[in-house]
Scaffold this motif. Structure first.
Motif, PDB file in Angstrom:
ATOM      1  N   THR A 218       0.850  -1.348   0.026  1.00 35.90           N
ATOM      2  CA  THR A 218       0.059  -0.107   0.047  1.00 35.90           C
ATOM      3  C   THR A 218       1.132   1.609   0.096  1.00 35.90           C
ATOM      4  O   THR A 218       1.545   1.680   0.575  1.00 35.90           O
ATOM      5  CB  THR A 218      -1.386  -0.007   1.209  1.00 35.90           C
ATOM      6  OG1 THR A 218      -0.264   0.301   2.410  1.00 35.90           O
ATOM      7  CG2 THR A 218      -1.681  -0.998   1.470  1.00 35.90           C
ATOM      8  N   THR A 219      -0.026   1.985  -1.207  1.00 35.70           N
ATOM      9  CA  THR A 219       1.420   3.264  -0.283  1.00 35.70           C
ATOM     10  C   THR A 219       1.331   3.964   0.643  1.00 35.70           C
ATOM     11  O   THR A 219       2.114   4.576   1.304  1.00 35.70           O
ATOM     12  CB  THR A 219       0.353   4.564  -1.073  1.00 35.70           C
ATOM     13  OG1 THR A 219      -1.275   4.696  -1.460  1.00 35.70           O
ATOM     14  CG2 THR A 219       0.285   3.397  -3.008  1.00 35.70           C
ATOM     15  N   THR A 238       4.655  -1.397 -11.513  1.00 35.81           N
ATOM     16  CA  THR A 238       2.943  -1.562 -10.839  1.00 35.81           C
ATOM     17  C   THR A 238       2.978  -1.229 -10.107  1.00 35.81           C
ATOM     18  O   THR A 238       2.219  -0.315  -9.642  1.00 35.81           O
ATOM     19  CB  THR A 238       2.447  -3.755 -10.389  1.00 35.81           C
ATOM     20  OG1 THR A 238       2.046  -3.930 -11.981  1.00 35.81           O
ATOM     21  CG2 THR A 238       0.661  -2.536 -10.486  1.00 35.81           C
ATOM     22  N   MET A 239       4.047  -1.172  -9.078  1.00 33.55           N
ATOM     23  CA  MET A 239       3.989  -0.759  -7.780  1.00 33.55           C
ATOM     24  C   MET A 239       4.565   0.505  -8.045  1.00 33.55           C
ATOM     25  O   MET A 239       3.230   1.842  -6.977  1.00 33.55           O
ATOM     26  CB  MET A 239       5.280  -1.541  -6.659  1.00 33.55           C
ATOM     27  CG  MET A 239       4.261  -2.605  -5.807  1.00 33.55           C
ATOM     28  SD  MET A 239       5.644  -3.609  -5.492  1.00 33.55           S
ATOM     29  CE  MET A 239       4.973  -5.219  -4.560  1.00 33.55           C
ATOM     30  N   HIS A 241       4.252   2.534 -10.334  1.00 33.69           N
ATOM     31  CA  HIS A 241       2.824   3.277 -11.095  1.00 33.69           C
ATOM     32  C   HIS A 241       1.222   3.593 -10.145  1.00 33.69           C
ATOM     33  O   HIS A 241       1.666   5.108  -9.850  1.00 33.69           O
ATOM     34  CB  HIS A 241       1.738   2.458 -12.321  1.00 33.69           C
ATOM     35  CG  HIS A 241       1.118   2.978 -13.049  1.00 33.69           C
ATOM     36  ND1 HIS A 241       1.441   4.328 -13.177  1.00 33.69           N
ATOM     37  CD2 HIS A 241       0.081   2.689 -12.425  1.00 33.69           C
ATOM     38  CE1 HIS A 241       0.329   4.544 -14.368  1.00 33.69           C
ATOM     39  NE2 HIS A 241      -1.167   3.486 -13.675  1.00 33.69           N
ATOM     40  N   ARG A 242       1.540   2.740  -8.991  1.00 36.78           N
ATOM     41  CA  ARG A 242       0.518   3.104  -7.712  1.00 36.78           C
ATOM     42  C   ARG A 242       1.586   5.104  -7.080  1.00 36.78           C
ATOM     43  O   ARG A 242       0.777   5.247  -6.623  1.00 36.78           O
ATOM     44  CB  ARG A 242       0.101   2.255  -6.978  1.00 36.78           C
ATOM     45  CG  ARG A 242      -0.345   0.997  -7.515  1.00 36.78           C
ATOM     46  CD  ARG A 242      -0.948  -0.270  -7.087  1.00 36.78           C
ATOM     47  NE  ARG A 242      -1.040  -1.316  -8.202  1.00 36.78           N
ATOM     48  CZ  ARG A 242      -1.979  -2.316  -7.603  1.00 36.78           C
ATOM     49  NH1 ARG A 242      -0.783  -2.559  -6.620  1.00 36.78           N
ATOM     50  NH2 ARG A 242      -2.291  -3.400  -8.185  1.00 36.78           N
ATOM     51  N   GLU A 245       0.987   7.620  -9.350  1.00 41.84           N
ATOM     52  CA  GLU A 245      -0.758   8.109  -8.981  1.00 41.84           C
ATOM     53  C   GLU A 245      -1.196   8.889  -8.340  1.00 41.84           C
ATOM     54  O   GLU A 245      -1.841   9.231  -7.845  1.00 41.84           O
ATOM     55  CB  GLU A 245      -1.300   7.367  -9.449  1.00 41.84           C
ATOM     56  CG  GLU A 245      -1.187   5.749 -11.251  1.00 41.84           C
ATOM     57  CD  GLU A 245      -2.467   6.993 -12.167  1.00 41.84           C
ATOM     58  OE1 GLU A 245      -3.497   6.794 -11.829  1.00 41.84           O
ATOM     59  OE2 GLU A 245      -1.740   7.672 -12.645  1.00 41.84           O
ATOM     60  N   ALA A 246      -0.667   7.602  -6.805  1.00 41.90           N
ATOM     61  CA  ALA A 246      -1.289   8.721  -5.602  1.00 41.90           C
ATOM     62  C   ALA A 246      -0.324   9.977  -4.541  1.00 41.90           C
ATOM     63  O   ALA A 246      -0.581  10.434  -4.445  1.00 41.90           O
ATOM     64  CB  ALA A 246      -0.713   7.465  -4.614  1.00 41.90           C
ATOM     65  N   ASP A 274       6.285   7.975 -15.601  1.00 42.40           N
ATOM     66  CA  ASP A 274       6.709   6.511 -14.454  1.00 42.40           C
ATOM     67  C   ASP A 274       7.413   7.774 -13.260  1.00 42.40           C
ATOM     68  O   ASP A 274       7.696   7.762 -12.911  1.00 42.40           O
ATOM     69  CB  ASP A 274       6.264   5.475 -13.633  1.00 42.40           C
ATOM     70  CG  ASP A 274       4.301   5.270 -14.245  1.00 42.40           C
ATOM     71  OD1 ASP A 274       3.305   5.619 -14.000  1.00 42.40           O
ATOM     72  OD2 ASP A 274       4.757   3.917 -14.252  1.00 42.40           O
ATOM     73  N   ARG A 418      -3.899   4.708 -20.431  1.00 37.83           N
ATOM     74  CA  ARG A 418      -3.428   4.749 -19.150  1.00 37.83           C
ATOM     75  C   ARG A 418      -2.255   3.301 -19.291  1.00 37.83           C
ATOM     76  O   ARG A 418      -1.255   3.398 -18.403  1.00 37.83           O
ATOM     77  CB  ARG A 418      -4.597   4.025 -17.910  1.00 37.83           C
ATOM     78  CG  ARG A 418      -4.257   3.945 -17.244  1.00 37.83           C
ATOM     79  CD  ARG A 418      -5.777   3.730 -16.096  1.00 37.83           C
ATOM     80  NE  ARG A 418      -6.810   4.955 -16.004  1.00 37.83           N
ATOM     81  CZ  ARG A 418      -6.085   5.447 -15.291  1.00 37.83           C
ATOM     82  NH1 ARG A 418      -5.415   5.740 -13.800  1.00 37.83           N
ATOM     83  NH2 ARG A 418      -7.361   6.656 -14.931  1.00 37.83           N
ATOM     84  N   GLU A 419      -2.878   2.240 -19.946  1.00 37.18           N
ATOM     85  CA  GLU A 419      -1.050   1.692 -19.362  1.00 37.18           C
ATOM     86  C   GLU A 419      -2.189   0.824 -21.479  1.00 37.18           C
ATOM     87  O   GLU A 419      -2.157   1.466 -22.572  1.00 37.18           O
ATOM     88  CB  GLU A 419      -2.414   0.578 -19.472  1.00 37.18           C
ATOM     89  CG  GLU A 419      -2.155   0.621 -17.861  1.00 37.18           C
ATOM     90  CD  GLU A 419      -2.301  -1.141 -17.474  1.00 37.18           C
ATOM     91  OE1 GLU A 419      -1.292  -1.307 -16.508  1.00 37.18           O
ATOM     92  OE2 GLU A 419      -3.343  -1.161 -16.811  1.00 37.18           O
TER      93      GLU A 419
END
Length: 490
Positions: A218-219, A238-239, A241-242, A245-246, A274, A418-419
């Motif tokens: 989790t962020t 993937t991590m 990227h999240r 985004e956050a 990213d 987005r992807e």
């Protein structure tokens, strides 16, 4: 004396492992792992039910102290594949957390529950003096782990990794990353593969530092642990990227990342956009490294590199020889950033063999050079930029050899995407045509195929533009966040 983990000998109060609210100091780990190692003596290979828990870390350390090769098992593996791995590796027993429910494929194996509490019989004081680690094998060539490949081209193969290979790759990263006993590593990676287990758990223990595993990414967890003394973060694209985004909505996350010493991404290429978003909002750049199950780590951007290396996986690590070759095996000597070739490597970091597969082992080598199947270019300074896998990411279109990775980065630079993933498919005129698989930022108003083709042609070259654009709600990915391109083609 522990050749892989010298810090265990001291048995100190320094923190070694922390998984959520459960932790072990070096002294406690010495006691618990030493006690389990005594029970594993002479067991042959042992399977480890590799959940992201303290038990998995203890089990692998104990196996290494006992000189017993560990076979980490992915708990999400399907029954058929798991049966193949167990049959192929022939473990004498399976190590699992006491509360773990094991699948039928493991029913025939004796089970040993993994202890995490210091022995209560007086033999395991907090300094661990009563339970010395087992005497480790004298030969660095002895197997340490058998890690199974993902099985994309057939049944998974067991890569036998020696103690020398593990030590060599971790010591090379000590040099490249300035990794010391003062570092506190934060990550949430699975523990059945090289990145999460060898780099993420054994790496800190070899340096005498500590690891904090989030259990689940989790962020908020990243922000909390980095703000509380964490110095390094390991993750997959993937991590990150999240995280990217956050960042705009989580100022504490941006502050925590800004205070980290090192942010490392691996297992797949981190998209350029990213990289740029994280750097802009934190002032910290994510560095990338390149490795495989069979080779452990081959290259990395150095922590002391003053130049940004966005899109690069850096230079070969100490002790690693790397070359690019043409399809006929001719070595490519041009460091021009354009000439694409297959990466071949050699060095002490390489695996010993594929278990029970002498045919596959022989086919994987060109003399002493391991054929990675990854395609790349080299820049003038010798740094490596990977453009994709030979089997899935090298597109031969109109007489050109084109790497899917650079087209994907160009597509991701478009605000309506987005992807993105890029593949090739047969074309009567071009040989192969470039196909873009796009997850639009706004599903109700996706950018047109012509708009995306023009965008790529303007950034790269006209022959690299996608000829077909297909839209998806989500891209298929594996547990490590890698896009499953064979699923797209299927």
């Amino acid at each position: 004396m522990s050749s892989l983990f010298p810090a265990l000998d001291a048995g100190s109060e320094r923190p070694a492992l922390r998984f959520g609210d459960r932790s072990l100091t070096y002294g406690e780990l010495r006691a618990v792992a030493g006690s389990l190692a005594a029970r594993l003596d002479g067991a042959g290979r042992v399977a480890v039910w590799a959940t992201p828990t303290l038990e998995t870390a203890v089990a692998v350390v104990a196996a290494l102290l006992a000189g017993v090769p560990a076979v980490p098992l992915n708990p999400k593996t399907g029954e058929r594949e798991l049966t193949h791995i167990v049959t192929d590796s022939g473990p004498a027993l399976v190590l699992a957390a006491a509360d773990a429910e094991l699948p039928p494929a493991l029913a025939s194996l004796p089970r040993t529950d993994i202890p995490t509490g210091v022995p209560a019989d007086g033999s395991g004081d907090r300094g661990g003096a009563g339970v010395p680690p087992r005497a480790e094998p004298a030969s660095p060539a002895d197997p340490a782990l058998v890690v199974y490949t993902s099985g994309t081209t057939g049944p998974p193969k067991g890569a036998v990794l020696s103690r020398r290979a593990v030590a060599a790759t971790l010591d090379a990263l000590e040099d490249a990353w300035g990794w010391t006993s003062d570092d506190v590593l934060v990550h949430a990676l699975p523990l059945f593969h090289v990145h999460g287990l060898i780099l993420g758990v054994l790496g800190p223990l070899r340096r005498g530092g500590s690891v904090r595993h989030l259990g689940r990414f989790t962020t908020g967890g990243v922000a909390r642990e980095l703000a509380d003394g964490g110095t390094m973060l390991f993750g997959v694209p993937t991590m990150y990227h999240r995280v990217a985004e956050a960042l705009a909505d989580e100022p504490q996350l941006a502050k925590a990342l800004a205070g980290a010493r090192l942010l490392v991404s691996g297992s797949a290429a981190l998209p350029v956009h990213d990289h740029e978003r994280i750097a802009a909002l934190t002032g910290r750049r994510v560095i990338e490294r390149y490795g495989m199950t069979e080779t452990l780590m081959n290259t990395s951007v150095r922590a002391d590199d003053v130049e940004p290396r966005t899109g690069s996986v850096g230079v070969p690590l100490p002790g690693v020889d790397l070359r690019l070759v043409e399809e006929d095996g001719t070595e490519i000597t041009a460091y021009d950033g354009e000439t694409v070739g297959e990466i071949q490597v050699r060095g002490p970091n390489l695996f010993t063999e594929y278990l029970n597969r002498p045919d596959a082992t022989a086919a994987a080598f060109d003399g002493t050079w391991f054929r990675t199947g990854d395609m790349a270019v080299r820049d003038a300074d010798g740094s490596v930029r990977i453009v994709g896998r030979k089997a899935t990411d090298l597109i031969k279109s109109g007489g050109y050899k084109i790497g899917a990775g650079e087209i994907e980065n160009a597509l991701l630079d478009h605000p309506g995407v987005r992807e993105a993933a890029v593949t090739g498919e047969p074309d009567a005129d071009l040989g192969e045509r470039i196909v873009a698989w796009v997850v639009p930022a706004d599903p109700g108003a996706p950018p047109s195929g012509q708009e995306l083709a023009d965008h790529v042609a303007a950034q790269l070259a006209p022959h690299k533009r996608p000829r077909v654009v297909r839209y998806l709600e989500v891209l298929p990915r594996n547990d490590m966040g890698k896009i499953l391109k064979r699923a797209l083609r299927g």
